[in-house]
Design an enzyme around this catalytic site. Structure first.
Site, PDB file in Angstrom:
ATOM      1  N   PHE A 211     -25.297  -1.860  44.611  1.00 58.87           N
ATOM      2  CA  PHE A 211     -23.941  -1.481  44.196  1.00 58.87           C
ATOM      3  C   PHE A 211     -23.927  -0.129  43.476  1.00 58.87           C
ATOM      4  O   PHE A 211     -23.189   0.074  42.517  1.00 58.87           O
ATOM      5  CB  PHE A 211     -23.329  -2.587  43.327  1.00 58.87           C
ATOM      6  CG  PHE A 211     -23.271  -3.899  44.047  1.00 58.87           C
ATOM      7  CD1 PHE A 211     -22.359  -4.109  45.074  1.00 58.87           C
ATOM      8  CD2 PHE A 211     -24.165  -4.923  43.736  1.00 58.87           C
ATOM      9  CE1 PHE A 211     -22.319  -5.307  45.766  1.00 58.87           C
ATOM     10  CE2 PHE A 211     -24.136  -6.128  44.428  1.00 58.87           C
ATOM     11  CZ  PHE A 211     -23.207  -6.320  45.451  1.00 58.87           C
ATOM     12  N   SER A 212     -24.761   0.788  43.971  1.00 56.26           N
ATOM     13  CA  SER A 212     -24.790   2.126  43.385  1.00 56.26           C
ATOM     14  C   SER A 212     -23.515   2.878  43.740  1.00 56.26           C
ATOM     15  O   SER A 212     -22.845   2.567  44.727  1.00 56.26           O
ATOM     16  CB  SER A 212     -26.017   2.897  43.860  1.00 56.26           C
ATOM     17  OG  SER A 212     -25.988   3.014  45.265  1.00 56.26           O
TER      18      SER A 212
ATOM     19  N   LYS B 172     -27.265 -12.639  34.583  1.00 52.03           N
ATOM     20  CA  LYS B 172     -27.681 -12.944  33.208  1.00 52.03           C
ATOM     21  C   LYS B 172     -29.102 -13.459  33.291  1.00 52.03           C
ATOM     22  O   LYS B 172     -29.358 -14.517  33.867  1.00 52.03           O
ATOM     23  CB  LYS B 172     -26.769 -13.998  32.560  1.00 52.03           C
ATOM     24  CG  LYS B 172     -25.606 -13.397  31.801  1.00 52.03           C
ATOM     25  CD  LYS B 172     -26.059 -12.816  30.470  1.00 52.03           C
ATOM     26  CE  LYS B 172     -25.044 -11.854  29.895  1.00 52.03           C
ATOM     27  NZ  LYS B 172     -25.306 -10.458  30.201  1.00 52.03           N
TER      28      LYS B 172
ATOM     29  N   GLU C 100     -25.341  -5.200  40.238  1.00 51.14           N
ATOM     30  CA  GLU C 100     -24.448  -6.345  40.007  1.00 51.14           C
ATOM     31  C   GLU C 100     -23.077  -6.184  40.651  1.00 51.14           C
ATOM     32  O   GLU C 100     -22.428  -5.153  40.528  1.00 51.14           O
ATOM     33  CB  GLU C 100     -24.263  -6.567  38.500  1.00 51.14           C
ATOM     34  CG  GLU C 100     -23.418  -7.792  38.174  1.00 51.14           C
ATOM     35  CD  GLU C 100     -23.407  -8.164  36.697  1.00 51.14           C
ATOM     36  OE1 GLU C 100     -22.770  -9.163  36.345  1.00 51.14           O
ATOM     37  OE2 GLU C 100     -24.036  -7.448  35.899  1.00 51.14           O
TER      38      GLU C 100
END
Length: 272
Positions: free
Chosen positions: A57-58, A90, A74
């Site tokens: 998710f860059s 987490k 994330e």
């Protein structure tokens, strides 16, 4: 860093007192690392960051001389048709790329860590609650709990929660019902936002928000802005943040080490 280590440890201990008093269950506490008079080429640095830490998710974003160089692992929220899903992270463990057996051992320790499982499940419950506000009754399900995924610098514990959307909602209502994301706040959300405001010494800015896209049919996909460098070309101010989930089981020293582990790819890229 903006905060000395002893000050960080003092605040983590204060936050643990809040948890013991019943003010909250978990709070995501972040600190800022920064450089002044930084002279960088944002485009080249983003490429280097992605080589050091390839991430699903860059994102690269710029507006009016301000830059976001994001190497996020994330996902915050994805909508496809009538299905919506969130994948909070987490639980973090360092990798040992020199020793395959040790790396596998670290992965298993994360998988079996009671503290990390407790952190993860608290955020899963919070996300389930958020999604239930926009989904059909009894459709919100945990598709994967405590999944372990490996990235170049770290192993991460990721869970997947999804549900079937109620009809007639605009995509902005879906964001409004679930933002800010639980993995970057804690639980319960309203109280921990007050504690974050009180104890964090830097404003997060773009850090811990979301970047993504929305299609014309209102399908969308948004990340969580973590593992990111923020840069202002005019003031030549460069910053990156890291945080961790504080619970009753938190060891302040280890939480500090976790922050350093999370910024390792950025530090290596900047010092290359």
């Amino acid at each position: 860093e903006r905060m000395r280590k002893d000050e960080y440890i003092r605040i983590v201990n204060e936050l643990k007192k809040h948890i013991l008093r019943g003010d909250c269950y978990e709070v995501n506490f972040c600190q800022e690392f920064y450089a002044e008079q930084a002279d960088i080429n944002p485009g080249l640095l983003f490429q280097a960051l992605n080589l050091a830490s390839p991430s699903p998710f860059s994102a690269y974003y710029t507006m009016a001389g301000k830059y976001l160089l994001c190497a996020s692992p994330e996902r915050y929220l994805k909508r496809k048709g009538d299905i919506i899903l969130s994948q909070p992270i987490k639980g973090t463990a360092a990798r040992d790329l020199q020793d395959k057996e040790r790396d596998e051992q670290l992965k298993q320790e994360l998988c079996n860590s009671e503290k990390d499982r407790a952190e993860n499940v608290m955020i899963v419950d919070l996300v389930r609650n958020d999604l239930s506000r926009i989904c059909e009754a009894n459709t919100v399900k945990v598709e994967e709990l405590f999944g372990i995924y490996s990235f170049p610098q770290v192993h991460q514990m990721i869970s997947t929660i999804q549900g079937r959307l109620r009809e007639g909602l605009n995509w902005t209502e879906m964001i409004a019902a679930t933002f800010p994301m639980g993995s970057m706040t804690g639980a319960p959300k309203k109280r921990v936002l007050e504690l974050i405001e009180k104890y964090e010494t830097s404003r997060r800015g773009l850090f811990s928000v979301a970047v993504g896209y929305v299609n014309p049919n209102q399908d969308f996909d948004f990340n969580v802005v973590i593992r990111s460098i923020l840069y202002n070309r005019y003031s030549r101010y460069l910053a990156y943040f890291a945080g961790s989930g504080i619970t009753t089981g938190s060891n302040p020293e280890k939480e500090y080490e976790e922050c350093l582990m999370k910024i390792s790819a950025m530090s290596l890229t900047l010092n290359a």
